[in-house]
Design a protein around this motif. Sequence first.
Motif, PDB file in Angstrom:
ATOM      1  N   SER A 100      57.979  30.432 -59.907  1.00 35.81           N
ATOM      2  CA  SER A 100      57.022  30.553 -60.630  1.00 35.81           C
ATOM      3  C   SER A 100      56.038  29.600 -61.179  1.00 35.81           C
ATOM      4  O   SER A 100      57.262  28.768 -62.230  1.00 35.81           O
ATOM      5  CB  SER A 100      56.646  32.103 -61.720  1.00 35.81           C
ATOM      6  OG  SER A 100      55.534  32.520 -61.638  1.00 35.81           O
ATOM      7  N   TRP A 115      50.805  28.099 -58.356  1.00 41.89           N
ATOM      8  CA  TRP A 115      51.088  28.286 -57.136  1.00 41.89           C
ATOM      9  C   TRP A 115      51.558  30.634 -57.386  1.00 41.89           C
ATOM     10  O   TRP A 115      51.475  30.857 -56.719  1.00 41.89           O
ATOM     11  CB  TRP A 115      52.148  27.971 -56.584  1.00 41.89           C
ATOM     12  CG  TRP A 115      52.389  25.960 -55.938  1.00 41.89           C
ATOM     13  CD1 TRP A 115      50.926  25.831 -56.341  1.00 41.89           C
ATOM     14  CD2 TRP A 115      53.350  26.191 -55.602  1.00 41.89           C
ATOM     15  NE1 TRP A 115      51.744  24.599 -55.319  1.00 41.89           N
ATOM     16  CE2 TRP A 115      52.806  24.571 -55.266  1.00 41.89           C
ATOM     17  CE3 TRP A 115      54.847  26.593 -55.462  1.00 41.89           C
ATOM     18  CZ2 TRP A 115      53.414  23.641 -54.907  1.00 41.89           C
ATOM     19  CZ3 TRP A 115      55.672  24.871 -55.247  1.00 41.89           C
ATOM     20  CH2 TRP A 115      55.416  23.532 -54.903  1.00 41.89           C
ATOM     21  N   LYS A 132      53.872  33.283 -58.595  1.00 42.85           N
ATOM     22  CA  LYS A 132      54.938  33.449 -57.843  1.00 42.85           C
ATOM     23  C   LYS A 132      54.792  33.152 -56.563  1.00 42.85           C
ATOM     24  O   LYS A 132      54.560  33.458 -55.585  1.00 42.85           O
ATOM     25  CB  LYS A 132      55.176  35.109 -57.973  1.00 42.85           C
ATOM     26  CG  LYS A 132      56.950  35.455 -58.142  1.00 42.85           C
ATOM     27  CD  LYS A 132      57.165  36.691 -57.909  1.00 42.85           C
ATOM     28  CE  LYS A 132      59.041  36.948 -57.681  1.00 42.85           C
ATOM     29  NZ  LYS A 132      59.383  38.362 -58.395  1.00 42.85           N
ATOM     30  N   HIS A 133      55.911  32.299 -56.217  1.00 40.93           N
ATOM     31  CA  HIS A 133      56.118  32.044 -54.362  1.00 40.93           C
ATOM     32  C   HIS A 133      57.834  31.823 -54.330  1.00 40.93           C
ATOM     33  O   HIS A 133      58.831  31.605 -55.172  1.00 40.93           O
ATOM     34  CB  HIS A 133      55.543  30.169 -54.495  1.00 40.93           C
ATOM     35  CG  HIS A 133      56.070  29.462 -55.234  1.00 40.93           C
ATOM     36  ND1 HIS A 133      56.149  29.192 -56.332  1.00 40.93           N
ATOM     37  CD2 HIS A 133      57.152  28.311 -55.285  1.00 40.93           C
ATOM     38  CE1 HIS A 133      56.274  28.160 -56.879  1.00 40.93           C
ATOM     39  NE2 HIS A 133      57.720  27.747 -56.325  1.00 40.93           N
ATOM     40  N   TYR A 175      60.118  29.238 -51.977  1.00 39.55           N
ATOM     41  CA  TYR A 175      59.927  27.549 -52.089  1.00 39.55           C
ATOM     42  C   TYR A 175      60.906  27.482 -51.398  1.00 39.55           C
ATOM     43  O   TYR A 175      62.460  28.178 -51.994  1.00 39.55           O
ATOM     44  CB  TYR A 175      59.855  26.329 -53.417  1.00 39.55           C
ATOM     45  CG  TYR A 175      60.143  24.715 -52.576  1.00 39.55           C
ATOM     46  CD1 TYR A 175      59.088  24.508 -52.456  1.00 39.55           C
ATOM     47  CD2 TYR A 175      61.214  24.088 -52.165  1.00 39.55           C
ATOM     48  CE1 TYR A 175      58.953  22.863 -51.609  1.00 39.55           C
ATOM     49  CE2 TYR A 175      60.880  23.333 -52.117  1.00 39.55           C
ATOM     50  CZ  TYR A 175      60.011  23.076 -52.248  1.00 39.55           C
ATOM     51  OH  TYR A 175      59.355  21.214 -51.202  1.00 39.55           O
ATOM     52  N   GLU A 217      59.326  35.218 -44.975  1.00 41.61           N
ATOM     53  CA  GLU A 217      58.496  35.631 -45.542  1.00 41.61           C
ATOM     54  C   GLU A 217      58.115  37.166 -45.765  1.00 41.61           C
ATOM     55  O   GLU A 217      57.752  37.640 -47.032  1.00 41.61           O
ATOM     56  CB  GLU A 217      56.809  35.232 -43.831  1.00 41.61           C
ATOM     57  CG  GLU A 217      55.661  36.369 -44.203  1.00 41.61           C
ATOM     58  CD  GLU A 217      54.312  36.207 -43.239  1.00 41.61           C
ATOM     59  OE1 GLU A 217      53.632  36.516 -43.848  1.00 41.61           O
ATOM     60  OE2 GLU A 217      55.683  35.235 -42.310  1.00 41.61           O
ATOM     61  N   ALA A 248      59.541  37.094 -49.562  1.00 41.97           N
ATOM     62  CA  ALA A 248      58.616  36.760 -49.902  1.00 41.97           C
ATOM     63  C   ALA A 248      57.664  37.944 -50.552  1.00 41.97           C
ATOM     64  O   ALA A 248      57.791  37.937 -51.467  1.00 41.97           O
ATOM     65  CB  ALA A 248      58.285  35.509 -49.810  1.00 41.97           C
ATOM     66  N   CYS A 308      55.969  37.615 -54.017  1.00 37.29           N
ATOM     67  CA  CYS A 308      55.554  36.474 -53.922  1.00 37.29           C
ATOM     68  C   CYS A 308      54.211  36.565 -53.067  1.00 37.29           C
ATOM     69  O   CYS A 308      53.544  37.445 -52.211  1.00 37.29           O
ATOM     70  CB  CYS A 308      56.357  35.635 -52.929  1.00 37.29           C
ATOM     71  SG  CYS A 308      57.750  35.223 -54.345  1.00 37.29           S
ATOM     72  N   GLN A 348      52.544  33.412 -52.275  1.00 32.32           N
ATOM     73  CA  GLN A 348      53.313  32.268 -51.264  1.00 32.32           C
ATOM     74  C   GLN A 348      54.623  31.526 -50.838  1.00 32.32           C
ATOM     75  O   GLN A 348      55.258  31.975 -51.675  1.00 32.32           O
ATOM     76  CB  GLN A 348      52.063  31.046 -51.569  1.00 32.32           C
ATOM     77  CG  GLN A 348      50.956  31.455 -52.289  1.00 32.32           C
ATOM     78  CD  GLN A 348      50.110  30.323 -53.401  1.00 32.32           C
ATOM     79  OE1 GLN A 348      50.754  28.975 -52.777  1.00 32.32           O
ATOM     80  NE2 GLN A 348      49.014  30.318 -54.082  1.00 32.32           N
ATOM     81  N   ILE A 349      54.265  31.168 -49.816  1.00 34.48           N
ATOM     82  CA  ILE A 349      55.063  30.162 -49.309  1.00 34.48           C
ATOM     83  C   ILE A 349      55.471  28.492 -49.314  1.00 34.48           C
ATOM     84  O   ILE A 349      54.588  28.429 -48.628  1.00 34.48           O
ATOM     85  CB  ILE A 349      55.741  30.484 -48.146  1.00 34.48           C
ATOM     86  CG1 ILE A 349      56.816  32.286 -48.468  1.00 34.48           C
ATOM     87  CG2 ILE A 349      57.365  29.633 -47.465  1.00 34.48           C
ATOM     88  CD1 ILE A 349      57.225  32.804 -46.664  1.00 34.48           C
ATOM     89  N   HIS A 350      55.948  27.963 -49.960  1.00 31.43           N
ATOM     90  CA  HIS A 350      56.068  26.643 -49.783  1.00 31.43           C
ATOM     91  C   HIS A 350      57.033  25.821 -49.333  1.00 31.43           C
ATOM     92  O   HIS A 350      57.858  26.490 -49.181  1.00 31.43           O
ATOM     93  CB  HIS A 350      55.484  25.903 -51.510  1.00 31.43           C
ATOM     94  CG  HIS A 350      53.948  26.401 -51.677  1.00 31.43           C
ATOM     95  ND1 HIS A 350      53.299  25.380 -51.941  1.00 31.43           N
ATOM     96  CD2 HIS A 350      54.265  27.876 -52.308  1.00 31.43           C
ATOM     97  CE1 HIS A 350      52.411  26.147 -52.211  1.00 31.43           C
ATOM     98  NE2 HIS A 350      52.754  26.812 -52.381  1.00 31.43           N
TER      99      HIS A 350
END
Length: 143
Positions: free
Chosen positions: A68, A72, A74-75, A77, A101, A104, A109, A111-113
């Motif tokens: 987090s 962004w 919560k994501h 990575y 995905e 996540a 989450c 987003q994904i980074h």
Amino acid sequence: MSQSISLMLVDTEAQIALCQPLMQQLRPHLTKGQFIEQVLLQQRQGYQLLKGECAGKICGLAGFWIGSKLAWGKHLYVDDLVTDENMRSKGVGAEMLNWLEHYAKSMGCAQIHLDSGVQRFLAHKFYLQAGFIIASHHFTKVL
């Protein structure tokens, strides 16, 4: 993809050791011992390692974190993503990204980074085709 891929999280030292030869394609600077030690250390900090198997052989790996940040929220990575060089363009990476995905989303989450080395042109094409955008530049200063 002509064959099925089985995806599972790696959590034992023995399983980690079996992943090292493939991870060496992405991280050649790490010896087997260094790789095992580093993964075990990172797992204590929240790192997870996803393994893909095709016909009983490890064909893909994805190392990732749930985090987090102010920027962004919560994501998920992705630190490490590698498909065996003999299995590229056969759907392994796409299956792994799809799993990440869904994972996540299940973890809440938004987003994904990931970062990708500037020299990895084929990886960039793959990420763009998978719906990622180039959202920033990542700067590094060696100390």
